[in-house]
Design an enzyme around this catalytic site. Structure first.
Site, mmCIF file in Angstrom:
data_model
loop_
_atom_site.group_PDB
_atom_site.id
_atom_site.type_symbol
_atom_site.label_atom_id
_atom_site.label_comp_id
_atom_site.label_asym_id
_atom_site.label_seq_id
_atom_site.Cartn_x
_atom_site.Cartn_y
_atom_site.Cartn_z
ATOM 1 N N ASP A 180 27.617 -40.850 51.333
ATOM 2 C CA ASP A 180 26.389 -40.845 50.535
ATOM 3 C C ASP A 180 25.335 -40.049 51.293
ATOM 4 O O ASP A 180 25.665 -39.327 52.240
ATOM 5 C CB ASP A 180 25.948 -42.270 50.179
ATOM 6 C CG ASP A 180 25.484 -43.071 51.384
ATOM 7 O OD1 ASP A 180 25.395 -42.488 52.501
ATOM 8 O OD2 ASP A 180 25.213 -44.269 51.232
ATOM 9 N N ASN A 240 34.905 -39.474 54.285
ATOM 10 C CA ASN A 240 34.778 -39.111 55.696
ATOM 11 C C ASN A 240 35.524 -40.138 56.528
ATOM 12 O O ASN A 240 35.713 -41.285 56.100
ATOM 13 C CB ASN A 240 33.290 -39.098 56.077
ATOM 14 C CG ASN A 240 33.037 -38.469 57.445
ATOM 15 O OD1 ASN A 240 33.928 -37.867 58.048
ATOM 16 N ND2 ASN A 240 31.821 -38.615 57.931
ATOM 17 N N THR A 241 35.940 -39.711 57.713
ATOM 18 C CA THR A 241 36.534 -40.649 58.656
ATOM 19 C C THR A 241 35.655 -40.710 59.902
ATOM 20 O O THR A 241 35.178 -39.680 60.383
ATOM 21 C CB THR A 241 37.990 -40.269 59.003
ATOM 22 O OG1 THR A 241 38.460 -41.139 60.027
ATOM 23 C CG2 THR A 241 38.123 -38.825 59.454
ATOM 24 N N HIS A 242 35.427 -41.919 60.396
ATOM 25 C CA HIS A 242 34.502 -42.123 61.525
ATOM 26 C C HIS A 242 35.206 -42.964 62.596
ATOM 27 O O HIS A 242 35.867 -43.957 62.269
ATOM 28 C CB HIS A 242 33.234 -42.836 61.028
ATOM 29 C CG HIS A 242 32.228 -43.032 62.104
ATOM 30 N ND1 HIS A 242 31.462 -41.997 62.602
ATOM 31 C CD2 HIS A 242 31.877 -44.139 62.813
ATOM 32 C CE1 HIS A 242 30.675 -42.459 63.562
ATOM 33 N NE2 HIS A 242 30.909 -43.763 63.700
ATOM 34 N N ARG A 286 18.810 -24.663 55.332
ATOM 35 C CA ARG A 286 19.936 -25.612 55.328
ATOM 36 C C ARG A 286 20.441 -25.838 53.896
ATOM 37 O O ARG A 286 21.629 -25.974 53.658
ATOM 38 C CB ARG A 286 19.454 -26.931 55.951
ATOM 39 C CG ARG A 286 20.479 -28.026 56.032
ATOM 40 C CD ARG A 286 21.469 -27.770 57.134
ATOM 41 N NE ARG A 286 22.447 -28.844 57.192
ATOM 42 C CZ ARG A 286 22.940 -29.341 58.307
ATOM 43 N NH1 ARG A 286 22.584 -28.854 59.467
ATOM 44 N NH2 ARG A 286 23.828 -30.305 58.279
ATOM 45 N N ASP A 320 26.621 -41.823 57.771
ATOM 46 C CA ASP A 320 27.705 -42.811 57.880
ATOM 47 C C ASP A 320 27.345 -44.146 57.220
ATOM 48 O O ASP A 320 27.713 -45.215 57.710
ATOM 49 C CB ASP A 320 28.072 -43.042 59.359
ATOM 50 C CG ASP A 320 28.519 -41.756 60.042
ATOM 51 O OD1 ASP A 320 29.073 -40.877 59.365
ATOM 52 O OD2 ASP A 320 28.314 -41.639 61.269
HETATM 53 C C1 GAR Z 1 37.725 -37.915 64.692
HETATM 54 O O1 GAR Z 1 37.814 -38.971 65.619
HETATM 55 C C2 GAR Z 1 36.624 -38.188 63.686
HETATM 56 O O2 GAR Z 1 36.468 -39.520 63.360
HETATM 57 C C3 GAR Z 1 35.429 -37.699 64.449
HETATM 58 O O3 GAR Z 1 35.857 -36.505 65.034
HETATM 59 C C4 GAR Z 1 37.236 -36.644 65.369
HETATM 60 C C5 GAR Z 1 37.967 -35.427 64.868
HETATM 61 O O4 GAR Z 1 39.246 -35.355 65.400
HETATM 62 N N1 GAR Z 1 34.313 -37.552 63.575
HETATM 63 C C6 GAR Z 1 33.095 -37.995 63.867
HETATM 64 O O5 GAR Z 1 32.809 -38.483 64.934
HETATM 65 C C7 GAR Z 1 32.089 -37.789 62.767
HETATM 66 N N2 GAR Z 1 30.910 -38.565 63.038
HETATM 67 P P1 GAR Z 1 40.265 -34.252 64.915
HETATM 68 O O6 GAR Z 1 39.510 -32.938 64.871
HETATM 69 O O7 GAR Z 1 41.340 -34.254 65.940
HETATM 70 O O8 GAR Z 1 40.756 -34.654 63.559
#
Ligand code: GAR
Length: 244
Positions: A184, A150-152, A108, A188
């Site tokens: 980090d 990141n977006t969650h 990894r 999350d």
């Molecule tokens: C988004 O909702 C993002 O927050 C999530 O995957 C989706 C991607 O959508 N990520 C996670 O859950 C990470 N833990 P997209 O491919 O249409 O942008």
């Protein structure tokens, strides 16, 4: 490092006279010597976006970057798997892509280093995980810590992990939402940059709720990245401040 701060924004280490020493020592001279990256005669921050799926958040960034005033350009899109719509979106936009599958590396840590190298090759100011379903390791964070976001699809610290929408729905919360945060070494757990709330409806299922969360998420990600690259940001402990 900038005096009185735990961390500094890319503007600090990309302007002559600005900060020349990031936390890991990797920032500064290269960018100070070169000055601000410029595209089409205008100042623009370089974004590398990482995806694992549909790439609608990537598309929102691509659309925003079409306006020079936004202040950023997506210079590459990386993925952990081939054949996904996120990569197709990048290819249609004429943006270089790279794919690095964990399974193709003996360890990894080797994959993590290769991912960091691939991103580094595009000299990003900011790396954006937009639906990238992999945790990065120490090598990646050593190089991009503080400028990897990141977006969650939940209001962190609630419902961290791979199934934020499902977990929020199963818990029965009436309000959920989305979070943009600085990555980090935890899952999350990094400092929150911005959040938006989304009400849960009685008849929501995971798919319907996720679609509504993603509408908010795309807008929040575009707004947050835009403000970060135009106004800079700093981190004091867990508190992120965008702008001065
Ligand atoms: C988004 O909702 C993002 O927050 C999530 O995957 C989706 C991607 O959508 N990520 C996670 O859950 C990470 N833990 P997209 O491919 O249409 O942008």
């Amino acid at each position: 490092m900038c005096p009185g701060r735990d961390w500094c924004s890319w503007r600090d280490w990309s302007v002559p006279g600005g900060c020349t020493q990031g936390r890991d020592g990797s920032h500064g001279p290269r960018r100070v010597a070169g000055g601000l990256p410029r595209y089409g005669g205008r100042m623009s921050a370089r974004l590398v976006v990482l995806v694992s799926g549909a790439g609608t958040n990537l598309q929102a960034l691509l659309d925003a970057c079409a306006d020079e005033a936004y202040g950023a350009a997506v210079v590459a899109v990386g993925a952990d798997r081939p054949g996904i719509e996120g990569l197709a979106r990048a290819q249609r936009a004429g943006i270089p892509t790279f794919v690095l599958r964990v399974a193709d590396y003996p360890l990894r840590a080797d994959w993590d280093r290769a991912l960091a190298d691939a991103c580094d090759g595009f000299s990003p100011d900011l790396v954006v995980s937009a639906g990238f379903m992999k945790l990065v390791g120490p090598d990646f964070l050593a190089r991009f810590g503080g400028r990897f976001i990141n977006t969650h699809p939940a209001l962190l610290p609630a419902f961290a992990g791979m199934h934020g929408v499902r977990d929020a729905l199963e818990y029965g919360v009436k309000i959920t939402g989305c979070t943009v945060f600085i990555v980090d070494s935890g899952t999350d757990t990094g400092p929150v940059i911005a959040q938006a709330a989304v009400p849960v409806s009685d008849d929501d299922d995971v798919a319907a709720l996720h679609e509504r969360v993603k509408v908010s998420e795309r807008a929040l990600l575009v707004e947050t990245v835009g403000r970060m690259v135009r106004e800079g940001w700093s981190v004091h402990g867990r508190k992120v401040k965008v702008g001065h």
